[in-house]
Write an enzyme that holds these catalytic residues in place. Structure first.
Site, PDB file in Angstrom:
ATOM      1  CD  GLU A   1      -3.106  -0.966   2.163  1.00 41.95           C
ATOM      2  OE1 GLU A   1      -2.960  -0.119   3.068  1.00 41.95           O
ATOM      3  OE2 GLU A   1      -4.122  -1.674   2.053  1.00 41.95           O
TER       4      GLU A   1
ATOM      5  CD  GLU B   1      -4.341  -5.998   4.360  1.00 42.40           C
ATOM      6  OE1 GLU B   1      -5.319  -5.199   4.393  1.00 42.40           O
ATOM      7  OE2 GLU B   1      -3.203  -5.695   4.775  1.00 42.40           O
TER       8      GLU B   1
END
Length: 451
Positions: free
Chosen positions: A152, A254
């Site tokens: 990220e 995720e």
């Protein structure tokens, strides 16, 4: 006594050879021995979270405590966000291998990573030394499924400036793995599921003529399926369209929206269906232990583990959902994708920075990288002495895959010029070497039996 030693050795050898490595072909993962397609069924695993950072793979008691619950869930993979590369991980990785569980490892730690605020400075020799030290430690294990070069990093416009540096890390990691003679281990990137950056990021990290600078797998952190959603009310259908021609394995690094608890995990049926298997290769549920963000499957208190309804629901979904048969309609692709076009949203150069010269000794297999674990504060070390000095001429011998340094117990971060080229110890981990030892012991035992 000899018999007991033989039994002990046979147990060791069988554990070393107990799990097949996972390889990439087209846009899918494959078991390197059986040839079967491999789907990730896993959880994200970092007990304590970032606030109480500990290495769960270095603590044998923690590993043995949790692996029984991994088995109860029916998973085959865990993702670990941070490890201490000064410690030994053999016992835990062996325990996981015996349970049929693979590890996807993020190579960064909170203070050793590419930063959004100053990506150029955080991409330095000391940082790469930490990355390479983690690779050396985990490349020896067949159940190391892959490495993430970043997580990220790109999540808004200003952070796009970091993209070339993350891609440079991918190149450096793949080059290091190849030059050191390790088996081919997938290197990837885990992306935030931000609509405007999810697809261009995936294309960017998988484009260009240099295959060493292209990722081998792409993870998406996606929380769009909440409660009893569907392919269309979540973003799953859109992502299937966006990545229909994506040439490397794609999976959810995720997933598991917690807007409704307990989580029903109804998305499991979709993820492991033929409706998605042509593009996706499974995913990792966030997360194993209950932390401040309230996504846990279990509550940890010392040696005590208490499962919750989320755990039971996920277990039930995995039990009733089988993987697609055959190859799942995978894309038999080679090469990368086209780079994303520049726009007012995506404006990233296709040129990536050169490796800091001080790190060339590691890339060329001349010096053993020394890790400093969670004590590595290296994000501002671009001005460290030796960061951009090519000192490869100071080294004469090469390091092979079967020669590696024992985990360093160094407590201070050294500068780029203070690397330990002579710290290599000959610890053999190659399966062929173990196999040779195995045959020698068998021959010895046979000879004794004839006496």
């Amino acid at each position: 006594m000899l018999f007991r030693s033989l039994v002990t050795y046979l147990s060791l050898v069988s554990s070393v050879l107990s799990i097949a490595s996972i390889k990439v072909e087209g846009n899918a993962f494959w078991d390197s021995e059986s040839g079967d397609r491999f789907y990730i069924r896993g959880v994200d695993y970092q007990p304590g979270g970032s606030s109480e950072l500990e290495d769960p793979l270095a603590d044998t008691n923690v590993c043995e405590r949790d692996v029984k619950y991994f088995q109860e869930l029916g998973i085959n993979t865990i993702r670990v966000y941070s490890i201490d590369n000064t410690k030994n991980h053999t016992e835990c990785m062996d325990t996981l291998a015996k349970a049929g569980i693979y590890v996807i490892l993020d190579v960064n730690t909170p203070h050793s990573s590419i930063t959004r605020s100053d990506a150029a400075c955080s991409y330095n020799t000391d940082y790469l030394q930490e990355v390479f030290a983690s690779i050396v430690e985990f490349a020896q294990f067949d159940n190391t499924l892959g490495f993430f070069a970043g997580n990220e990093v790109i999540n808004d416009g200003p952070s796009l400036e970091a993209a070339p540096y993350v891609k440079a890390v991918v190149r450096d990691m793949k080059t290091f793995i190849k030059n050191r003679g390790f088996r081919t281990i997938p290197v990837g990137y885990s992306a935030a599921s931000v609509d405007e950056y999810r697809l261009p990021s995936g294309l960017y990290f998988n484009c260009g003529d240099d295959d060493m600078a292209r990722i081998d797998m792409y993870g998406i952190n996606d929380y769009s399926w909440c409660g009893d959603a569907s392919m269309t009310t979540s973003q799953y259908s859109q992502q299937m369209k966006d990545f229909a021609n994506y040439t490397v394995p794609l999976f959810f690094s995720e997933f598991g929206c917690n807007a409704k608890r307990p989580r029903p995990f109804s998305e499991i049926e979709a993820i492991y269906s033929t409706e998605m298997s042509s593009v996706f290769s499974g995913g990792l549920v966030y997360e194993y232990s209950e932390e401040a963000s309230n996504y846990g499957l279990v509550e940890l208190k010392g040696d005590s583990v208490t499962t919750n309804d989320d755990f039971d629901n996920l277990k039930s979904q995995f039990e009733k959902t089988k993987n697609p048969s055959g190859d799942g309609g995978y894309l038999k692709s080679t090469g990368g994708n086209k780079c994303p076009p520049k726009s007012n949203i995506w404006n990233v150069t296709e040129e990536i920075p050169d490796t800091p010269k001080g790190a060339l000794k590691y890339l060329k297999g001349l010096a053993e990288p020394t890790g400093h674990g969670f004590d590595a504060y290296v994000q501002g070390n671009c001005n460290a002495k030796g960061n951009n000095v090519d000192d490869t001429g100071n080294y004469t011998s090469s390091i092979t895959a079967s020669s590696r340094a024992s985990p360093s117990q160094t407590s201070q971060v050294s500068s780029s010029s203070a690397t330990s080229a002579n710290s290599t110890s000959s610890k053999k981990n190659d399966a062929a070497v173990e196999g040779a030892g195995f045959l020698s012991v068998i021959a010895l035992a046979a000879g004794i039996a004839l006496l």
